[in-house]
Design a protein around this motif. Sequence first.
Motif, PDB file in Angstrom:
ATOM      1  N   VAL A   1       0.103   8.445   1.659  1.00 28.91           N
ATOM      2  CA  VAL A   1       0.637   9.780   1.423  1.00 28.91           C
ATOM      3  C   VAL A   1       0.081  10.737   2.474  1.00 28.91           C
ATOM      4  CG1 VAL A   1       0.779  11.724  -0.172  1.00 28.91           C
ATOM      5  CG2 VAL A   1       0.838   9.385  -1.055  1.00 28.91           C
TER       6      VAL A   1
ATOM      7  N   LYS B   1       4.554   1.850   1.436  1.00 31.75           N
ATOM      8  CA  LYS B   1       5.309   2.961   0.860  1.00 31.75           C
ATOM      9  C   LYS B   1       4.789   4.237   1.481  1.00 31.75           C
ATOM     10  CE  LYS B   1       6.785   5.065  -3.484  1.00 31.75           C
ATOM     11  NZ  LYS B   1       6.707   5.017  -4.974  1.00 31.75           N
TER      12      LYS B   1
ATOM     13  N   LYS C   1       0.824  -1.195   0.000  1.00 35.05           N
ATOM     14  CA  LYS C   1       0.000   0.000   0.000  1.00 35.05           C
ATOM     15  C   LYS C   1       0.868   1.260   0.000  1.00 35.05           C
ATOM     16  CE  LYS C   1      -3.807  -2.416   0.442  1.00 35.05           C
ATOM     17  NZ  LYS C   1      -4.706  -2.580  -0.723  1.00 35.05           N
ATOM     18  N   THR C   2       0.344   2.290  -0.635  1.00 34.02           N
ATOM     19  CA  THR C   2       1.010   3.597  -0.628  1.00 34.02           C
ATOM     20  C   THR C   2       0.203   4.562   0.231  1.00 34.02           C
ATOM     21  OG1 THR C   2       1.961   3.286  -2.830  1.00 34.02           O
ATOM     22  CG2 THR C   2       1.778   5.545  -2.024  1.00 34.02           C
TER      23      THR C   2
ATOM     24  N   ALA D   1      -2.115   6.877  -4.643  1.00 29.91           N
ATOM     25  CA  ALA D   1      -2.139   6.554  -3.215  1.00 29.91           C
ATOM     26  C   ALA D   1      -3.341   5.691  -2.880  1.00 29.91           C
ATOM     27  CB  ALA D   1      -2.189   7.838  -2.401  1.00 29.91           C
TER      28      ALA D   1
ATOM     29  N   ILE E   1       1.284  10.896  -8.335  1.00 29.83           N
ATOM     30  CA  ILE E   1       1.434   9.832  -7.331  1.00 29.83           C
ATOM     31  C   ILE E   1       0.087   9.145  -7.136  1.00 29.83           C
ATOM     32  CG2 ILE E   1       1.950   9.314  -4.904  1.00 29.83           C
ATOM     33  CD1 ILE E   1       3.733  11.807  -4.886  1.00 29.83           C
TER      34      ILE E   1
END
Length: 465
Positions: free
Chosen positions: A5, A32, A2-3, A269, A267
């Motif tokens: 932010v 991340k 998983k991202t 997310a 990006i």
Amino acid sequence: MKTIVVIGGGITGLSTMHYIERQLQEQNAAAKLILIEGHHELGGKIRSQQIGEFIMETGADSMVARHPGVLDLVREVQFEHELVYNATGISYIHTNNELHAIPTGSTFGIPMNEESLMASTLLTDEEKQRVLQDATIPNDRFTKESSIGEFLQYFLGEGIVRKQIAPVLAGVYSGDLYELSVASTLPYLVDYKNNYGSIMAGFKAHREQFEKAADKKFISFRQGMSDFIHHIEKSLTQVEFKKGVEVSAIVQENGRYTLTLSDGQVIDADIAVLAVPNETVKQLLVNEELTQQFEQFTNGSAITLYVGFNVPDSVLPADGTGFIVSHNSDLLCNASTWTSRKWAHTSNNGNLLVRLFYKDSNPRYEELAAMSDEQLTEIALEDVRLSLNIEDKPTVVNITKWMNKMPRYDLAHRDALIAVEQKMAEHYPNILLAGCSYYGVGIGACIQNGRDTATRIMAKISNNL
């Protein structure tokens, strides 16, 4: 993987990342992590500047030591060796062009015992007796959602609220007491009244708790508050930082979020945290229903000035640390901190450093806001002359203007927050709001909010979003 932010590199965003990193390590999990900050420096409203012999905090000057989580975070990032505590001393109220000591044994101007009440030089004998009537007045109408001003005036009387409590509380919470709720200021007062029959009796029952915190209430760091920010940043070894770049758009697609940055980067997310001011959130989340709710949150403004002198700090009143301005004063400032006395580390040579505050509650604020830096400096020096009888020319002047950046927690705040959270869950289930626009002013509240936000994120990850 998983991202996650986080948008916003103030203390809330950094605390969020710290506790996400910590919980990922504890659970032997991975994600991340990206933190995006529009400025080239992290810290938000925490900004330290050193000019000559003086360290000046142009934003928040300290943290409340007893707030849950504050010292925990300092210890967790191994920064205890840089801690400094405030010097203890007398705070004053400036009224009728005189300095009156806020009695010891009071909190935010509210007497915690009869000795403190009787020691006040601000109140008449009749006003002191009115405070004692609190024990005979039942609470049949007030809750934590009531106005703190109406609550205190009903039980303690108008005199002490107007002369002693309002100047202190309004200074801390940047608002009109009658438009601030008990919940957003001193929620325990309702419990004291309900459980012990009077506010003073409640304080007496919790005497040990307040005595323990009475001396060293606030903490800072030897090289300034920004040094703590830099240290947290260095400790976040799993986080990718993107500084000096802003998020210009957020688009939701297939349960994820595409973030477009001002430099053209894109990006994707799984979870995003908006730890930025309410006005920025409103611009990023283009949704008519949410916009109506975001407009319910309000902000205040303030101008702060530091003036440093080639004059020894010892010219100050003995044991004094500053004052708050009440009614019937020729001063234009709302408050002043004698910084070199309260924080010895801010003056390398022991010379006088004074900070003055001009808030938008000031009747002349619009006039002050339109002034040049030279004109503001003259106003500040006149306030120093009138309050401390110092006519020397300053060696340092530092002016900071916080325009519409000071969140106000008025009576509508709680209902607005509930409505926004409901709409966010409906339209943006994996975008979380964070920060002082919504979840409490003060660094301690922001740290706790960051910790809570991290826990919510980890729960989402565990439940596969």
